[in-house]
Design an enzyme around this catalytic site. Structure first.
Site, mmCIF file in Angstrom:
data_model
loop_
_atom_site.group_PDB
_atom_site.id
_atom_site.type_symbol
_atom_site.label_atom_id
_atom_site.label_comp_id
_atom_site.label_asym_id
_atom_site.label_seq_id
_atom_site.Cartn_x
_atom_site.Cartn_y
_atom_site.Cartn_z
ATOM 1 N N GLY A 8 0.827 -1.216 0.000
ATOM 2 C CA GLY A 8 0.000 0.000 0.000
ATOM 3 C C GLY A 8 0.849 1.247 0.000
ATOM 4 N N THR A 10 1.532 3.280 -2.306
ATOM 5 C CA THR A 10 1.032 4.404 -3.104
ATOM 6 C C THR A 10 -0.113 5.157 -2.411
ATOM 7 O OG1 THR A 10 -0.461 2.882 -4.240
ATOM 8 C CG2 THR A 10 1.647 3.336 -5.324
ATOM 9 N N ASP A 13 -1.021 6.790 3.646
ATOM 10 C CA ASP A 13 -0.113 6.421 4.740
ATOM 11 C C ASP A 13 1.208 5.884 4.205
ATOM 12 O OD1 ASP A 13 -2.313 7.070 6.184
ATOM 13 O OD2 ASP A 13 -2.531 5.141 7.212
ATOM 14 N N ALA A 86 -1.723 -2.058 2.676
ATOM 15 C CA ALA A 86 -2.572 -2.251 1.500
ATOM 16 C C ALA A 86 -3.966 -2.690 1.923
ATOM 17 C CB ALA A 86 -1.962 -3.315 0.589
ATOM 18 N N THR A 132 -7.960 -0.913 12.504
ATOM 19 C CA THR A 132 -8.749 0.320 12.370
ATOM 20 C C THR A 132 -9.788 0.498 13.477
ATOM 21 O OG1 THR A 132 -10.511 1.308 11.027
ATOM 22 C CG2 THR A 132 -10.158 -1.035 10.725
ATOM 23 N N GLU A 134 -12.639 1.347 12.908
ATOM 24 C CA GLU A 134 -13.909 0.821 12.381
ATOM 25 C C GLU A 134 -14.275 -0.496 13.055
ATOM 26 O OE1 GLU A 134 -16.345 1.635 9.712
ATOM 27 O OE2 GLU A 134 -15.641 3.544 10.470
ATOM 28 N N TYR A 156 -15.924 -4.061 5.194
ATOM 29 C CA TYR A 156 -14.547 -3.608 5.429
ATOM 30 C C TYR A 156 -14.124 -3.953 6.859
ATOM 31 C CZ TYR A 156 -10.875 -0.212 6.636
ATOM 32 O OH TYR A 156 -9.727 0.384 7.106
ATOM 33 N N LYS A 160 -11.339 -6.588 8.314
ATOM 34 C CA LYS A 160 -10.239 -6.109 9.169
ATOM 35 C C LYS A 160 -10.247 -6.825 10.534
ATOM 36 C CE LYS A 160 -8.061 -2.659 6.893
ATOM 37 N NZ LYS A 160 -6.608 -2.452 6.801
ATOM 38 N N HIS A 186 -7.226 9.309 10.117
ATOM 39 C CA HIS A 186 -6.156 10.306 9.971
ATOM 40 C C HIS A 186 -6.129 10.829 8.555
ATOM 41 C CE1 HIS A 186 -4.652 6.158 9.988
ATOM 42 N NE2 HIS A 186 -3.916 6.515 8.955
HETATM 43 P P1 NAP Z 1 -5.393 4.411 0.919
HETATM 44 O O1 NAP Z 1 -4.904 5.802 0.676
HETATM 45 O O2 NAP Z 1 -6.700 4.000 0.351
HETATM 46 O O3 NAP Z 1 -4.244 3.415 0.387
HETATM 47 C C1 NAP Z 1 -4.486 2.049 0.262
HETATM 48 C C2 NAP Z 1 -3.301 1.417 -0.436
HETATM 49 O O4 NAP Z 1 -3.562 0.020 -0.632
HETATM 50 C C3 NAP Z 1 -3.026 1.997 -1.845
HETATM 51 O O5 NAP Z 1 -1.631 1.997 -2.056
HETATM 52 C C4 NAP Z 1 -3.692 0.980 -2.744
HETATM 53 O O6 NAP Z 1 -3.157 0.949 -4.062
HETATM 54 C C5 NAP Z 1 -3.325 -0.299 -2.013
HETATM 55 N N1 NAP Z 1 -4.127 -1.457 -2.374
HETATM 56 C C6 NAP Z 1 -5.479 -1.552 -2.494
HETATM 57 N N2 NAP Z 1 -5.847 -2.790 -2.845
HETATM 58 C C7 NAP Z 1 -4.697 -3.511 -2.974
HETATM 59 C C8 NAP Z 1 -4.403 -4.848 -3.347
HETATM 60 N N3 NAP Z 1 -5.364 -5.702 -3.693
HETATM 61 N N4 NAP Z 1 -3.102 -5.236 -3.359
HETATM 62 C C9 NAP Z 1 -2.114 -4.369 -3.059
HETATM 63 N N5 NAP Z 1 -2.331 -3.089 -2.721
HETATM 64 C C10 NAP Z 1 -3.609 -2.664 -2.687
HETATM 65 O O7 NAP Z 1 -5.444 4.105 2.477
HETATM 66 P P2 NAP Z 1 -4.685 4.841 3.689
HETATM 67 O O8 NAP Z 1 -5.546 5.918 4.207
HETATM 68 O O9 NAP Z 1 -3.295 5.141 3.290
HETATM 69 O O10 NAP Z 1 -4.711 3.677 4.778
HETATM 70 C C11 NAP Z 1 -3.658 2.733 4.868
HETATM 71 C C12 NAP Z 1 -4.159 1.507 5.619
HETATM 72 O O11 NAP Z 1 -4.590 1.886 6.917
HETATM 73 C C13 NAP Z 1 -5.341 0.794 4.990
HETATM 74 O O12 NAP Z 1 -5.189 -0.584 5.234
HETATM 75 C C14 NAP Z 1 -6.542 1.321 5.745
HETATM 76 O O13 NAP Z 1 -7.585 0.373 5.723
HETATM 77 C C15 NAP Z 1 -5.939 1.482 7.131
HETATM 78 N N6 NAP Z 1 -6.501 2.533 7.972
HETATM 79 C C16 NAP Z 1 -6.598 3.812 7.509
HETATM 80 C C17 NAP Z 1 -7.072 4.802 8.343
HETATM 81 C C18 NAP Z 1 -7.175 6.230 7.875
HETATM 82 O O14 NAP Z 1 -7.876 7.009 8.526
HETATM 83 N N7 NAP Z 1 -6.490 6.618 6.818
HETATM 84 C C19 NAP Z 1 -7.439 4.489 9.659
HETATM 85 C C20 NAP Z 1 -7.318 3.173 10.099
HETATM 86 C C21 NAP Z 1 -6.830 2.208 9.256
HETATM 87 P P3 NAP Z 1 -3.688 2.013 -5.181
HETATM 88 O O15 NAP Z 1 -2.970 3.303 -4.888
HETATM 89 O O16 NAP Z 1 -3.255 1.363 -6.451
HETATM 90 O O17 NAP Z 1 -5.163 2.126 -5.023
HETATM 91 N N1 GDD Z 2 -16.948 9.231 2.307
HETATM 92 C C1 GDD Z 2 -18.003 9.989 2.667
HETATM 93 N N2 GDD Z 2 -18.624 10.752 1.726
HETATM 94 N N3 GDD Z 2 -18.401 9.969 3.954
HETATM 95 C C2 GDD Z 2 -19.441 10.766 4.308
HETATM 96 C C3 GDD Z 2 -20.099 11.581 3.381
HETATM 97 C C4 GDD Z 2 -19.685 11.563 2.025
HETATM 98 O O1 GDD Z 2 -20.228 12.249 1.160
HETATM 99 N N4 GDD Z 2 -21.062 12.268 4.040
HETATM 100 C C5 GDD Z 2 -21.008 11.900 5.325
HETATM 101 N N5 GDD Z 2 -20.027 10.980 5.490
HETATM 102 C C6 GDD Z 2 -19.704 10.303 6.751
HETATM 103 C C7 GDD Z 2 -19.648 8.782 6.651
HETATM 104 O O2 GDD Z 2 -20.969 8.232 6.688
HETATM 105 C C8 GDD Z 2 -18.808 8.449 7.884
HETATM 106 O O3 GDD Z 2 -19.622 8.389 9.025
HETATM 107 C C9 GDD Z 2 -17.884 9.667 8.019
HETATM 108 O O4 GDD Z 2 -18.399 10.668 7.144
HETATM 109 C C10 GDD Z 2 -16.425 9.383 7.637
HETATM 110 O O5 GDD Z 2 -16.421 8.745 6.378
HETATM 111 P P1 GDD Z 2 -15.047 8.491 5.573
HETATM 112 O O6 GDD Z 2 -14.281 9.754 5.469
HETATM 113 O O7 GDD Z 2 -15.406 7.776 4.313
HETATM 114 O O8 GDD Z 2 -14.191 7.578 6.547
HETATM 115 P P2 GDD Z 2 -14.598 6.314 7.456
HETATM 116 O O9 GDD Z 2 -14.601 6.785 8.873
HETATM 117 O O10 GDD Z 2 -15.774 5.607 6.946
HETATM 118 O O11 GDD Z 2 -13.334 5.351 7.214
HETATM 119 C C11 GDD Z 2 -12.013 5.876 7.263
HETATM 120 O O12 GDD Z 2 -11.501 5.764 8.576
HETATM 121 C C12 GDD Z 2 -11.384 4.415 9.073
HETATM 122 C C13 GDD Z 2 -10.841 4.515 10.509
HETATM 123 O O13 GDD Z 2 -11.884 4.769 11.379
HETATM 124 C C14 GDD Z 2 -11.156 5.072 6.262
HETATM 125 O O14 GDD Z 2 -9.883 5.667 6.173
HETATM 126 C C15 GDD Z 2 -10.985 3.622 6.721
HETATM 127 O O15 GDD Z 2 -10.050 2.965 5.856
HETATM 128 C C16 GDD Z 2 -10.454 3.635 8.155
HETATM 129 O O16 GDD Z 2 -10.308 2.323 8.634
#
Ligand code: NAP
Ligand code: GDD
Length: 357
Positions: A8, A10, A13, A86, A132, A134, A156, A160, A186
């Site tokens: 992951g 690209t 994070d 990823a 996560t 979630e 999802y 996880k 984040h």
């Molecule tokens: P992101 O921006 O969506 O990045 C996900 C990465 O996974 C991208 O590099 C994507 O590649 C790659 N990927 C997707 N499907 C894949 C597959 N089948 N094989 C290999 N690589 C694949 O997510 P992020 O925000 O950086 O989050 C990083 C990780 O932390 C994720 O596992 C997410 O679920 C977890 N997480 C995120 C948050 C948050 O708030 N950001 C919080 C808690 C946990 P492409 O660029 O090609 O799409």
């Molecule tokens: N995406 C999105 N788009 N969310 C919306 C919208 C909209 O138009 N309107 C309201 N929301 C609300 C969603 O219903 C959710 O309650 C909240 O905004 C945050 O949505 P997202 O930003 O899509 O993030 P997430 O909390 O569902 O998931 C993210 O955080 C998780 C950690 O708690 C992702 O980064 C997950 O990969 C990560 O695990």
């Protein structure tokens, strides 16, 4: 020199973690997916021509759905640390692609652990799993910590959950250094464009620049504990430097509604908005514009409208984390406030749109 492998790489994070590890002197290998258009925008500045001697940032094609590919890359790169970032990371999209999400986000982790075991690298390689908040799903306790029970509310989160327990099982069964970071949301200017924060800051920038009229959102009442991705990359690294493998929550301890996030994002560019109405009829309306550049915007303009298509079949209403264990045992603390993050993201998106990017 330590060697890290980031899946992951690209993603949001992956980019921050690569920068951090390179600064710390690591040799960093990243796994990227093959795609028909470029997917390396977030890490292009780190790219080094493979013909450069001693390139310390190297990319490999791969996918978490392909065991043989993972085995080969791990064998070739011999990592001391694997950061498994990823995932199909969009909660709403996971309702539309549940089987794929389970395969990559759940079984993918099993493939990675098995690869390390089959290669007899369990004593050498530490593994970080991107777990996560979630997992908590329905808010069972406030705030949520490492002892709070899980109640996943999406394909999802269910995938996880499988990954979370698989990490713990391999730690206990085979003595592997495998740790979960239970990270709360984040964000950053590198955040994916369909997550709510970035969707909002990009729309605010486009509305201010006269290129978009309205922002359509789903549930404005959802509350999230939003921190900065850069701080969380530092936390991931600290989790793998800890004396023993363990599971840690990373969070700010402050929760905010989507509505308030949107209000603050408009305010960054000098546009005051007020909300009126309820449920699907709620609207965000301009109440004042202090920035004289935006002559096309007027008091009374409706800039936020609810679109039910963004509601989720099952929602996570409230997330707020207690990261005291990470603070106590890892010395980790977030350094950015939410208003700083909102200002950074909104100004970044406004600058991008002004430069027509
Ligand atoms: P992101 O921006 O969506 O990045 C996900 C990465 O996974 C991208 O590099 C994507 O590649 C790659 N990927 C997707 N499907 C894949 C597959 N089948 N094989 C290999 N690589 C694949 O997510 P992020 O925000 O950086 O989050 C990083 C990780 O932390 C994720 O596992 C997410 O679920 C977890 N997480 C995120 C948050 C948050 O708030 N950001 C919080 C808690 C946990 P492409 O660029 O090609 O799409
Ligand atoms: N995406 C999105 N788009 N969310 C919306 C919208 C909209 O138009 N309107 C309201 N929301 C609300 C969603 O219903 C959710 O309650 C909240 O905004 C945050 O949505 P997202 O930003 O899509 O993030 P997430 O909390 O569902 O998931 C993210 O955080 C998780 C950690 O708690 C992702 O980064 C997950 O990969 C990560 O695990």
């Amino acid at each position: 020199m330590k060697t890290a492998l980031i899946t992951g790489v690209t993603g949001q994070d992956g980019a921050y973690l690569s920068e951090l590890l390179l600064k710390k002197g690591y040799l960093v290998h990243g796994i990227k997916r093959r795609s028909s258009s470029f997917n390396t925008q977030r890490i292009n500045h780190l790219y080094q021509d493979l013909h450069t001697d001693n390139a310390n940032f190297q990319l490999h094609y791969g996918d978490l759905s392909d065991s043989t590919n993972l085995i080969r890359i791990i064998q070739e790169t011999q990592p001391d640390e694997i950061y498994n970032l990823a995932a199909m990371s969009h909660v709403k999209v996971s309702f539309e692609t549940p089987e794929y999400t389970a395969n990559v986000d759940g079984i993918g982790v099993l493939r990675l652990l098995e690869a390390v075991r089959l290669l007899k690298m369990t004593d050498k390689t530490k593994i970080y799993q991107a777990s996560t908040s979630e997992l908590y799903g329905s808010d069972q306790a406030v705030p949520q910590n490492e002892k709070t029970p899980f109640y996943p509310r999406s394909p999802y989160a269910v995938a996880k959950l499988f990954a979370y327990w698989t990490i713990i099982n391999y730690r206990e069964a085979y003595g592997m250094f495998a740790s979960n970071g239970i990270l709360f949301n984040h964000e950053s200017p590198l955040r994916g464009e369909t997550f709510v924060t970035r969707k909002i800051t990009m729309a605010v920038a486009a509305i201010a620049a006269g290129k978009q009229q309205k922002l359509f959102l789903g549930n404005l009442d959802a509350k999230r504990d939003w921190g900065h991705a850069k701080d969380y990359a530092e936390g991931m690294w600290r989790i793998l430097q800890h004396a023993k493998p363990d599971d840690f929550v990373l969070a700010t301890g402050i929760t905010t509604t989507v509505r308030e996030f949107a209000r603050q994002a408009f305010a960054v560019l000098g546009i005051a908005i007020e909300f009126s109405g309820e449920g699907v009829n709620e609207k965000g309306i301009i109440s004042a514009v202090s920035n004289t550049e935006f002559k096309h915007l007027n008091e009374g303009d409706e800039v936020i409208t609810i679109d039910e298509r963004y509601f989720r079949p099952t929602e996570v209403d409230l997330l707020i984390g207690d990261a005291s264990k990470a603070h106590r045992e890892l010395g980790w603390k977030p350094t950015s406030t939410l208003s700083e993050i909102i200002a950074e993201m909104t100004n970044n998106d406004y600058n991008l749109i002004k430069r027509n990017i």
